[in-house]
Every structure is written in structure tokens, then in C-alpha cells.
Design an enzyme around this catalytic site. Sequence first.
Site, short mmCIF file in Angstrom:
data_model
loop_
_atom_site.label_atom_id
_atom_site.label_comp_id
_atom_site.label_asym_id
_atom_site.label_seq_id
_atom_site.Cartn_x
_atom_site.Cartn_y
_atom_site.Cartn_z
N ASP A 39 -19.01 -6.20 26.17
CA ASP A 39 -18.37 -7.49 25.94
C ASP A 39 -17.20 -7.76 26.88
O ASP A 39 -16.62 -6.84 27.46
CB ASP A 39 -17.82 -7.55 24.52
CG ASP A 39 -16.57 -6.67 24.34
OD1 ASP A 39 -16.64 -5.46 24.66
OD2 ASP A 39 -15.52 -7.19 23.92
N ASP A 95 -16.05 5.26 31.70
CA ASP A 95 -15.16 4.70 32.71
C ASP A 95 -14.11 5.77 33.05
O ASP A 95 -14.38 6.67 33.84
CB ASP A 95 -14.57 3.42 32.11
CG ASP A 95 -13.71 2.63 33.07
OD1 ASP A 95 -13.84 2.83 34.28
OD2 ASP A 95 -12.93 1.79 32.60
N LYS A 148 -19.24 4.71 35.52
CA LYS A 148 -18.37 4.25 36.62
C LYS A 148 -17.62 5.45 37.15
O LYS A 148 -16.48 5.71 36.75
CB LYS A 148 -17.32 3.28 36.05
CG LYS A 148 -17.62 1.82 36.19
CD LYS A 148 -16.34 1.05 35.88
CE LYS A 148 -16.62 -0.17 35.06
NZ LYS A 148 -15.39 -0.85 34.62
N LYS A 184 -18.98 -1.11 19.47
CA LYS A 184 -20.21 -1.84 19.23
C LYS A 184 -21.13 -1.77 20.44
O LYS A 184 -22.31 -2.09 20.36
CB LYS A 184 -19.89 -3.32 18.94
CG LYS A 184 -18.93 -3.54 17.81
CD LYS A 184 -18.54 -5.03 17.76
CE LYS A 184 -17.35 -5.19 16.83
NZ LYS A 184 -16.79 -6.56 16.96
N GLY A 185 -20.54 -1.39 21.57
CA GLY A 185 -21.23 -1.52 22.86
C GLY A 185 -22.57 -0.81 22.97
O GLY A 185 -23.45 -1.27 23.69
P1 5GP Z 1 -13.17 4.93 28.95
O1 5GP Z 1 -12.54 5.47 27.71
O2 5GP Z 1 -14.25 5.84 29.53
O3 5GP Z 1 -12.17 4.52 29.98
O4 5GP Z 1 -13.86 3.56 28.58
C1 5GP Z 1 -14.91 3.49 27.72
C2 5GP Z 1 -14.94 2.16 27.01
O5 5GP Z 1 -14.26 1.13 27.75
C3 5GP Z 1 -16.34 1.69 26.86
O6 5GP Z 1 -16.88 2.11 25.65
C4 5GP Z 1 -16.21 0.19 26.92
O7 5GP Z 1 -15.96 -0.33 25.63
C5 5GP Z 1 -15.01 -0.06 27.77
N1 5GP Z 1 -15.35 -0.38 29.17
C6 5GP Z 1 -15.15 0.39 30.26
N2 5GP Z 1 -15.58 -0.23 31.38
C7 5GP Z 1 -16.06 -1.43 30.98
C8 5GP Z 1 -16.66 -2.54 31.67
O8 5GP Z 1 -16.87 -2.58 32.89
N3 5GP Z 1 -17.03 -3.59 30.88
C9 5GP Z 1 -16.85 -3.62 29.54
N4 5GP Z 1 -17.27 -4.70 28.89
N5 5GP Z 1 -16.30 -2.60 28.85
C10 5GP Z 1 -15.90 -1.52 29.57
MG MG Z 2 -15.33 -2.82 24.55
#
Ligand code: 5GP
Ligand code: MG
Length: 179
Positions: free
Chosen positions: A158, A102, A130, A42-43
Site C-alpha cells: 500500500d 527492505d 530490495k 496486511k501486505g
Molecule cells: P523493513 O522492515 O524490511 O524495512 O520493511 C518492511 C516493511 O516495510 C514491509 O512489510 C512493507 O510494509 C514496508 N515497505 C518496504 N518497502 C516498501 C515499498 O516499496 N512499498 C510499500 N508499499 N511498502 C514497503
Molecule cells: Mg505497509
Amino acid sequence: MNDKIEKILFTEEEIKARVAEMAKEINDYYKGEPVVVISVLKGSVFFVVDLIKKLDMDIALDFIAASSYGSGTVSSGKLKIKKDIELDIVGKNILLLEDIIDTGETLFEIINMLKARGVKSIKTAMMFNKPARREKAVEADFIGFDIPDEFVIGYGLDYDEQFRNLPYLGVLKRSVYEK
Ligand code: 5GP
Ligand code: MG
């Protein structure tokens, strides 16, 4: 300011200005070619709504949902597709929109899944990046802001389904999730 917020990283005005710049970068890149925008639920809903109003090519819009952190603040490392897109994307230019990159796991998995469907091209736009936590060899093509390795909320992001509606990007007080 919400009393559970430690600090604001980017204000509503700063985000709005950066989204407008990103739209210009994306318009310059596609030069009027039609694009299917896929927003990761949803982000990225705030980002997609703000961004596509400023795109000047023909746009089709679809949504995909993948599993996220649940109620924690550390990635579980396993991605599941909970809701697939509905449009036929064979031969289409895809612009995948995410709220934040992330580890890169989410993006990596979704890109591979969409590529396997015979798309013409696939590019990605992230509102927040990040870089410190990247594990997968995947980079975003269009990035709003680089941020430090902190858990952020607001502008669609969220913590346990709360705080998405904050118009700015903030860092949550640790006391909210460290009990
Ligand atoms: P990845 O798969 O790149 O590790 O993470 C992506 C997803 O993790 C993002 O779509 C998000 O939902 C969540 N996410 C990663 N870092 C953060 C953060 O600092 N805050 C929040 N609220 N969600 C995060
Ligand atoms: Mg999330």
C-alpha cells in the site's frame, strides 16, 4: 493502468508464474513435513493466498501484524507488534511470509520473537526484495523478485492504505506523495 502509477515492474501473470515456482522450491525443501505459515499483515495476504494453495504439505495458517510506515514512504525504524499469532508454535516448522524485505528490520524482529518461543525451524519467504536498503544481517530463504530501490505498490503493498488491490507490482508517481 491506474493514472497514479509511473510504471509496472511485474505484471499479474509474471507474479503468478513466480509464485508457482516458489511453491515448488518450498515443496522441495520441506519434503512433506508439516508447516505453520505465518503471514505478516496486511501486505502479504495476496502472496499467502496464492502461495499456500500450491503447497503440498499439511499447512496451518496464522497472521501477525507489525507497525509499518504509517502514511510515509520511509521506514520509521521502530517496530511494534500490533497483533500476535494465535497458534501454539512450540516444536513447529515456521514459514514466515512477508510482502517485501527492505531494511530487514521487520523480519529481524519477528524472527527473533518467534525463535524465542521454541520453534523447530524458521524459514522466510518474501515476494519482493530490495537488497539496496538492507541494514540488518538478515536474508530471506525464498525470494520472489529482487527490485530496485523504489517505492512500490500493488499485490498487497500500500501507500497510505491504498493500491493494495492492484494485481501487478507498480511504482507510484512521485507526485502522489511529494506535495
Ligand atoms: P523493513 O522492515 O524490511 O524495512 O520493511 C518492511 C516493511 O516495510 C514491509 O512489510 C512493507 O510494509 C514496508 N515497505 C518496504 N518497502 C516498501 C515499498 O516499496 N512499498 C510499500 N508499499 N511498502 C514497503
Ligand atoms: Mg505497509
